[in-house]
Write a protein that holds these residues in place. Structure first.
Motif, PDB file in Angstrom:
ATOM      1  N   THR A 155     -76.935 -26.335 -67.928  1.00  0.00           N
ATOM      2  CA  THR A 155     -79.171 -25.684 -67.665  1.00  0.00           C
ATOM      3  C   THR A 155     -79.385 -26.630 -67.165  1.00  0.00           C
ATOM      4  N   TYR A 211     -82.589 -18.393 -74.381  1.00  0.00           N
ATOM      5  CA  TYR A 211     -81.529 -18.205 -75.680  1.00  0.00           C
ATOM      6  C   TYR A 211     -81.805 -17.466 -76.968  1.00  0.00           C
ATOM      7  N   ASP A 212     -83.387 -18.404 -77.582  1.00  0.00           N
ATOM      8  CA  ASP A 212     -83.343 -18.084 -78.309  1.00  0.00           C
ATOM      9  C   ASP A 212     -84.066 -16.918 -78.516  1.00  0.00           C
ATOM     10  N   LEU A 230     -82.959 -13.616 -77.325  1.00  0.00           N
ATOM     11  CA  LEU A 230     -81.790 -12.958 -76.431  1.00  0.00           C
ATOM     12  C   LEU A 230     -81.098 -13.151 -78.126  1.00  0.00           C
ATOM     13  N   PHE A 231     -81.036 -14.040 -78.112  1.00  0.00           N
ATOM     14  CA  PHE A 231     -80.082 -14.088 -80.036  1.00  0.00           C
ATOM     15  C   PHE A 231     -80.519 -13.775 -80.970  1.00  0.00           C
ATOM     16  N   ARG A 243     -80.720 -21.001 -83.896  1.00  0.00           N
ATOM     17  CA  ARG A 243     -80.237 -21.842 -83.435  1.00  0.00           C
ATOM     18  C   ARG A 243     -79.458 -22.816 -84.640  1.00  0.00           C
ATOM     19  N   TRP A 253     -76.400 -21.999 -80.520  1.00  0.00           N
ATOM     20  CA  TRP A 253     -76.714 -21.106 -81.790  1.00  0.00           C
ATOM     21  C   TRP A 253     -75.327 -19.971 -82.369  1.00  0.00           C
ATOM     22  N   VAL A 313     -75.774 -25.058 -74.551  1.00  0.00           N
ATOM     23  CA  VAL A 313     -76.405 -24.860 -73.412  1.00  0.00           C
ATOM     24  C   VAL A 313     -76.940 -26.091 -73.587  1.00  0.00           C
ATOM     25  N   ALA A 353     -82.307  -9.513 -72.287  1.00  0.00           N
ATOM     26  CA  ALA A 353     -81.918 -10.664 -70.896  1.00  0.00           C
ATOM     27  C   ALA A 353     -82.436 -10.286 -69.722  1.00  0.00           C
ATOM     28  N   ASP A 372     -78.025 -15.283 -67.059  1.00  0.00           N
ATOM     29  CA  ASP A 372     -79.025 -15.886 -67.901  1.00  0.00           C
ATOM     30  C   ASP A 372     -79.867 -16.778 -66.554  1.00  0.00           C
TER      31      ASP A 372
END
Length: 122
Positions: free
Chosen positions: A9, A19-20, A22-23, A30, A40, A51, A85, A110
């Protein structure tokens, strides 16, 4: 066989926020902060997704033909990950749906342009 994966990134805070959220859709959080990136997963003894800013200090770039597939246990979770997403600013690369016998998947990119897939079997 896979211990962990990483994607590069150029904007770590933005990628971490993506990602926090999304997951969170599939209950993943994390598990590691290693200064120039995050990971994660469900535990340190399980596969993880990371990432980070590239180690060599050069800009992160997208690999042509590179994709990370996220295994989930239902078509609902495939649809939820894809929708989340896109809601977070990701790009659609293939709407949720069957992709051959017993394989249900959705594809997205992403915020850095990395390609991911969410899938379930059966």
């Amino acid at each position: 066989m896979i211990g962990y994966t990483t994607l590069g990134t150029n904007d770590l805070p933005r990628a971490a926020a993506f990602y926090d959220e999304l997951f969170a859709v599939i209950g993943i959080q994390r598990i590691m902060d290693f200064g120039r990136g995050y990971a994660w997963g469900t535990g340190m003894d399980k596969p993880a997704f990371g990432v980070m800013r590239p180690f060599d200090g050069k800009p992160a770039s997208v690999g042509n033909g590179v994709m990370i597939a996220l295994a989930v246990d239902s078509q609902d979770k495939v649809r939820a990950l894809h929708a989340k997403a896109l809601a977070l600013g990701g790009a659609d690369e293939g709407a949720p749906g069957p992709r051959g016998e017993g394989f249900y998947a959705a594809y997205f990119r992403d915020l850095d342009g990395n390609k991911l897939n969410a899938f379930c079997m059966g």
